[in-house]
Design a protein around this motif. Structure first.
Motif, PDB file in Angstrom:
ATOM      1  N   LYS A  42       0.832  -1.206   0.000  1.00 12.22           N
ATOM      2  CA  LYS A  42       0.000   0.000   0.000  1.00 12.22           C
ATOM      3  C   LYS A  42       0.867   1.257   0.000  1.00 12.22           C
ATOM      4  N   LEU A  62      -6.064  -7.648   1.555  1.00  9.94           N
ATOM      5  CA  LEU A  62      -5.411  -6.390   1.970  1.00  9.94           C
ATOM      6  C   LEU A  62      -6.034  -5.169   1.292  1.00  9.94           C
ATOM      7  N   LEU A  70      -4.798  -2.844   8.521  1.00  7.87           N
ATOM      8  CA  LEU A  70      -3.531  -2.922   7.783  1.00  7.87           C
ATOM      9  C   LEU A  70      -2.324  -2.733   8.704  1.00  7.87           C
ATOM     10  N   VAL A  73      -0.778  -5.794   9.793  1.00  8.62           N
ATOM     11  CA  VAL A  73      -0.222  -6.692   8.772  1.00  8.62           C
ATOM     12  C   VAL A  73       1.035  -6.098   8.132  1.00  8.62           C
TER      13      VAL A  73
END
Ligand code: ATP
Ligand code: SF4
Ligand code: MG
Length: 312
Positions: A42, A62, A70, A73
């Motif tokens: 991202k 995701l 997020l 992770v």
């Protein structure tokens, strides 16, 4: 997006990574390797976005996760060493402070834990923790800085480590040393690695499986042994021929004529067609599907779709 239009830097690329493996992603400059890595993390720039698709990690997507989800992770479970990260170390911060800052950014304030974990990681990467932690980045060689970056990425004990061209800026001997260290690290921690490079010879050395990318597309996927011994995609075959050999005559090493297509206006059909000596009519009209030639060996090329149909 660019001033001159949209670029599909990664287009319809479907890929699965197995737990504990080293997946190599290879392709020439501009093929979309870094974009793929940044999309997973991202970290795409504000001008870029994921238009469609999913990134499934342990059954969760995701792409659909909220910022808070997020946070648990990204960097904690999946970490990235971005391309050209050697220059990203802050010149006014000692290495120990880089570890502290990284930990703090993820809510860890236990100094002792950070120093202990950083020291263990640096040792694993054959660096002297005492000396290195007290150093400023400019006091370390390129190879040492690269190892610090690997340790920093592993600070939060991720399960997946994405390395984008981690050896490209290094001399050949240091490159060799880092590859050996990464193999050793992988054997000791069984961390899953996604190793991105434009250098097919590096993939042969380190990866279990390989994904060949071209102009934002996946052309071939398979275990390293199969893809190197029997590459099926004309682009993979050309890549293999571009590997310099220490024993063979230099004339046998071939560059690939032509350049990558303009991704703002890619050719219809197979994106490799303008450079492919086997291109047929259909190649210029229709995109070849990624088909499984043998279990685990996938290829996107009309030559093989045809063959499969003939067998039927
Ligand atoms: N922020 C951006 N804006 C516009 N186009 C971009 C952007 N980032 C990448 N691209 C384009 O997307 C394509 C893929 O770029 P990417 O950096 O992912 O390739 P790469 O395979 O990592 O190349 P290299 O081996 O040079 O690192 C290229 O055509 C590039 O020009
Ligand atoms: S699909 Fe056609 S143009 Fe593309 S690699 Fe195969 S033969 Fe060449
Ligand atoms: Mg890149």
């Amino acid at each position: 997006m660019t001033l001159k239009g949209f670029v599909r830097a990664v287009d319809n690329a479907s890929l699965s990574i197995r737990k504990g493996e080293i997946m190599g992603i290879v392709g020439e400059s501009g093929s979309g390797k870094s974009t793929l890595a940044l999309a997973i993390m991202k970290l795409l720039p504000p001008t870029a976005r994921i238009v469609k698709g999913s990134i499934i990690f342990e059954g969760r997507d995701l792409v659909k996760m909220s910022y808070n989800q997020l946070k648990d992770v990204l960097w904690k479970r999946i970490a990235l060493i971005p391309q050209a990260a050697l220059n990203a170390l802050n010149p006014v911060l000692k290495i120990v402070d880089h570890f502290m800052e990284t930990a703090k950014a993820h809510g860890i304030h236990d100094k002792e834990w950070v120093i202990d974990r950083a020291s263990k990681l640096l040792e694993l990467l054959r660096l002297e923790p005492e000396r290195v932690l007290k150093s400023y980045p400019h006091e370390l060689s390129g190879g040492m800085k690269q190892r610090v970056l690997i340790a920093l990425a592993m600070l939060l004990e991720p399960d997946v480590l994405i390395l984008d061209e981690p050896t490209t800026a290094l001399d050949v001997l240091t490159q060799r040393y880092i590859l050996d260290l990464l193999k050793d690290l992988h054997a000791k921690t069984s961390i899953t690695m996604i190793f991105i490079t434009h250098d097919i010879a590096v993939i042969a050395d380190i990866a279990d499986r390989v994904t060949v990318m071209y102009a934002g597309k996946i052309f071939e996927v398979g275990d390293v042994f199969t893809v190197f011994k029997e590459p099926k995609h004309p682009y993979s075959i050309a890549l293999m021929k571009s590997i310099p050999s220490l024993v063979g005559p230099i004339e046998e090493m071939k560059s690939i004529p032509g350049t990558l297509p303009d991704l703002r206006n890619p050719p219809p059909g197979c994106r490799f067609a303008p450079r492919c000596q086997y291109a047929m009519d259909i190649c210029h009209k229709k995109e070849p599907p990624l088909i499984e030639l043998k279990p685990g060996h996938l290829v996107a090329c009309w030559l093989h779709v045809k063959r499969e149909e003939e067998v039927k």
